[in-house]
Design an enzyme around this catalytic site. Structure first.
Site, PDB file in Angstrom:
ATOM      1  N   HIS A   1      -4.688   1.798   3.070  1.00  0.00           N
ATOM      2  CA  HIS A   1      -5.530   1.833   1.871  1.00  0.00           C
ATOM      3  C   HIS A   1      -6.467   0.618   1.803  1.00  0.00           C
ATOM      4  CE1 HIS A   1      -3.628   5.310  -0.127  1.00  0.00           C
ATOM      5  NE2 HIS A   1      -2.499   4.869   0.399  1.00  0.00           N
TER       6      HIS A   1
ATOM      7  N   ASP B   1       2.174   1.384   1.050  1.00  0.00           N
ATOM      8  CA  ASP B   1       2.483   2.811   1.151  1.00  0.00           C
ATOM      9  C   ASP B   1       1.547   3.517   2.127  1.00  0.00           C
ATOM     10  OD1 ASP B   1       0.465   2.229  -0.812  1.00  0.00           O
ATOM     11  OD2 ASP B   1       0.492   4.346  -1.371  1.00  0.00           O
ATOM     12  N   GLU B   2       2.028   4.627   2.631  1.00  0.00           N
ATOM     13  CA  GLU B   2       1.231   5.612   3.375  1.00  0.00           C
ATOM     14  C   GLU B   2       0.489   5.038   4.584  1.00  0.00           C
ATOM     15  OE1 GLU B   2       0.325   8.894  -0.071  1.00  0.00           O
ATOM     16  OE2 GLU B   2      -1.074   7.208   0.067  1.00  0.00           O
ATOM     17  N   VAL B   3       1.180   4.204   5.356  1.00  0.00           N
ATOM     18  CA  VAL B   3       0.614   3.740   6.623  1.00  0.00           C
ATOM     19  C   VAL B   3       0.546   4.919   7.593  1.00  0.00           C
ATOM     20  CG1 VAL B   3       1.138   2.361   8.673  1.00  0.00           C
ATOM     21  CG2 VAL B   3       1.254   1.328   6.408  1.00  0.00           C
TER      22      VAL B   3
ATOM     23  N   ASP C   1       8.384   2.908   1.047  1.00  0.00           N
ATOM     24  CA  ASP C   1       8.316   3.477   2.392  1.00  0.00           C
ATOM     25  C   ASP C   1       8.217   2.407   3.476  1.00  0.00           C
ATOM     26  OD1 ASP C   1       5.974   3.397   0.836  1.00  0.00           O
ATOM     27  OD2 ASP C   1       4.852   4.675   2.207  1.00  0.00           O
TER      28      ASP C   1
END
Length: 566
Positions: free
Chosen positions: A271, A335-337, A386
């Protein structure tokens, strides 16, 4: 808790007439006698030193008592109470004091930004039925501020009368959890400072303690950073959509004086495409397509974590931002790598080869270095769950995880022995249920459908599936608003009054004042919590917050009449 108020008064646990309290105190007794404010009512202080922000809170409470126009939600509204109130005794004074063994008074802002578990928010409030003085006692100015908030919620208005119906009132109040938050994303769409300040004000009315500020993301970089002013100059949507250093100072000061700590999140290493506008050399797969292969949403891009120059840049970035925020917590996100972003980026692969390392090793080092900077500023690091559960990174012992993907992940986090806050998408996401926002997808839905009702959020149990030995790991929780489909135009209506659900979950805890479970049978009946939330919603409207309706007005003034089994 203070525990110095009168305990021998014959009181009954009656909620009708004080139902506007939200969150409801875990310990409250009420009587059956009307009481009204005298025309010369005043709030006085027995403190030897009155901090400026507490003095301002007293002034604000007195102002709102005079200007609030909220009438009780019954058929006929305030007119239904006119006869009962006409000859009521008058309350002339609310006296504030600190408990005998309390430390010297410090500013609310100082108390609100102390270490999380050292904050004292408890208070005792007593309103008589036959004398002219009420008393508010606490161990800190923050506790006095919470008590003033409660006092201001108790009163109804009709014509020139400001009154309650159930005096005497005795309240002993303290929060079940220290972390009670709202997470606001101002990167996908920009919110003016005035919107943030208004939201903070409303947060204080329901005793929320944390604004978790997701201030940067892939779409824009709107935060002025003194070490890298070019980031906002090139990464913001426009020069008018930047949070300047002065803006940040104003927001932090405003929040802290209202009992709200501010936790800034610099989401990384994913992000972070917003950084590429000013420093493209630090971002892998920036704007690479198809974006769906390289990111959770467009545009793609995440930091080159194996590059020494990028690591140095990131540490300086965190260091510069940390100095602008006075609180004792800061989040590195995480988050969300997306692994494909790095694997398909030639420069990043070359960085890995040159450093003789792997993606997991580079990621672990990056997190440790960033957390090290946060700790150098004497702040407790926060990180998205995460990073720990999916990528198994090593974090410091005092790191608090934000459990967001599913409520079931809390168990996994507890089993690892990590402290955490709840932010489960299946209960708390305010943006869910609005449909898909991606183009070329006519059947699109949001990934976290359905819409999260206030009832769904209220039904959350912070200790769900945990063992009693794991309870201490729960710091509290927060509801987030991700702003792909939100902006200043709908901020109030998408947040309020649903956000208040979490406020009560994490303030009141498991037990209501009458000793029954908060999550007992008919918990959301129109004559119980629903009635109180209605009153909060109407009071929010009265104070300028455009909170959405929960039912037709006909139902609101007839508590319980619109229940499924009515």
């Amino acid at each position: 808790m203070v525990h110095i108020l009168q305990g021998s008064i014959a009181l009954a646990c009656i909620f009708h007439g004080v139902v506007a309290l939200w969150p409801i105190p875990p310990h409250m007794l009420t009587g059956i006698t009307p009481m009204k404010l005298s025309s010369d009512f005043s709030i006085t202080s027995a403190l030897s030193h009155l901090p400026d922000d507490l003095a301002a809170a007293i002034t604000d409470t007195q102002f709102r008592l005079k200007t609030d126009k909220f009438q009780r939600l019954v058929v006929g509204r305030g007119a239904a109470d006119a006869q009962a109130v006409q000859a009521a005794a008058q309350l002339r004074t609310l006296e504030l004091s600190l408990a005998p063994l309390a430390p010297p008074a410090r500013p609310i802002a100082t108390e609100a930004t102390a270490k999380l578990h050292s904050r004292s928010e408890s208070y005792d409030l007593f309103i008589p039925s036959n004398t002219s003085t009420a008393r508010l006692v606490a161990n800190s100015t923050l506790g006095l501020f919470r008590g003033l908030t409660t006092f201001g919620q108790l009163w109804y208005t009709y014509k020139s009368e400001i009154y309650i119906l159930q005096a005497p009132v005795e309240i002993q109040d303290s929060p079940a959890f220290p972390y009670r938050g709202f997470s606001l994303d101002t990167s996908r769409n920009f919110y003016p400072v005035s919107d943030i300040l208004r939201t903070i004000e409303a947060m204080s009315w329901v005793k929320l303690s944390i604004l978790y500020w997701h201030v940067t993301d892939s779409q824009s970089f709107s935060l002025e950073v003194e070490a890298f002013p070019e980031l906002a100059q090139k990464g913001a949507y426009s020069e008018d959509e930047i949070y300047s250093v002065d803006d940040v100072s104003q927001i932090v000061s405003y929040a802290n004086s209202r009992g709200v700590d501010l936790v800034v999140e610099l989401d990384s290493p994913g992000h972070t495409t917003g950084i590429a506008f000013g420093h493209p050399e630090h971002v892998a797969c920036a704007n690479k397509v198809p974006w769906s292969k390289y990111a959770s949403e467009p545009p793609a891009g995440q930091l080159r974590i194996a590059n020494e120059s990028t690591l140095a840049f990131s540490k300086q970035l965190y260091d510069s931002v940390a100095t602008s925020f006075t609180g004792t917590m800061m989040s590195s996100g995480g988050d969300e790598v997306n692994l494909a972003c790095w694997e398909d980026d030639e420069d990043f692969v070359n960085d890995l080869t040159a450093a003789n390392t792997t993606i997991p090793e580079a990621l672990n080092r990056f997190i440790q270095e960033v957390q090290g900077v946060i700790k150098l500023h004497n702040k407790m690091p926060l990180i998205k769950s995460d990073m720990i559960l999916a990528h198994n990174v090593t974090v410091t012992n005092d790191t608090v995880a934000v459990v967001w993907q599913s409520s079931s992940d809390a168990v996994s986090m507890a089993e690892r022995g990590h402290a955490f806050i709840h932010q489960p998408s299946d209960y708390f996401y305010l943006d869910c249920g609005a449909g898909g926002w991606l183009g070329a997808d006519i059947q699109g839905v949001s990934w976290c459908d359905p819409f999260k009702t206030w009832q769904k959020a209220y039904s959350f149990d912070p200790y769900m599936n945990l063992t009693t030995s794991q309870y201490h790991l729960v710091m509290g929780g927060q509801m987030p608003l991700w702003s792909e489909q939100s902006s200043p135009e709908n901020l109030d209506s998408i947040v309020w009054p649903r956000l208040a659900s979490a406020a009560e979950v994490f303030w009141t805890g498991a037990t209501l004042p009458d000793g029954t479970p908060r999550l007992g049978a008919n918990v959301t009946s129109g004559s119980t919590s629903f009635a109180r939330l209605h009153e909060l919603r109407y009071r929010l409207l009265d104070r300028g917050i455009k909170a959405i309706a929960l039912q037709p007005h006909w139902c609101a003034v007839r508590p319980g009449a619109c229940d499924l089994d009515a």
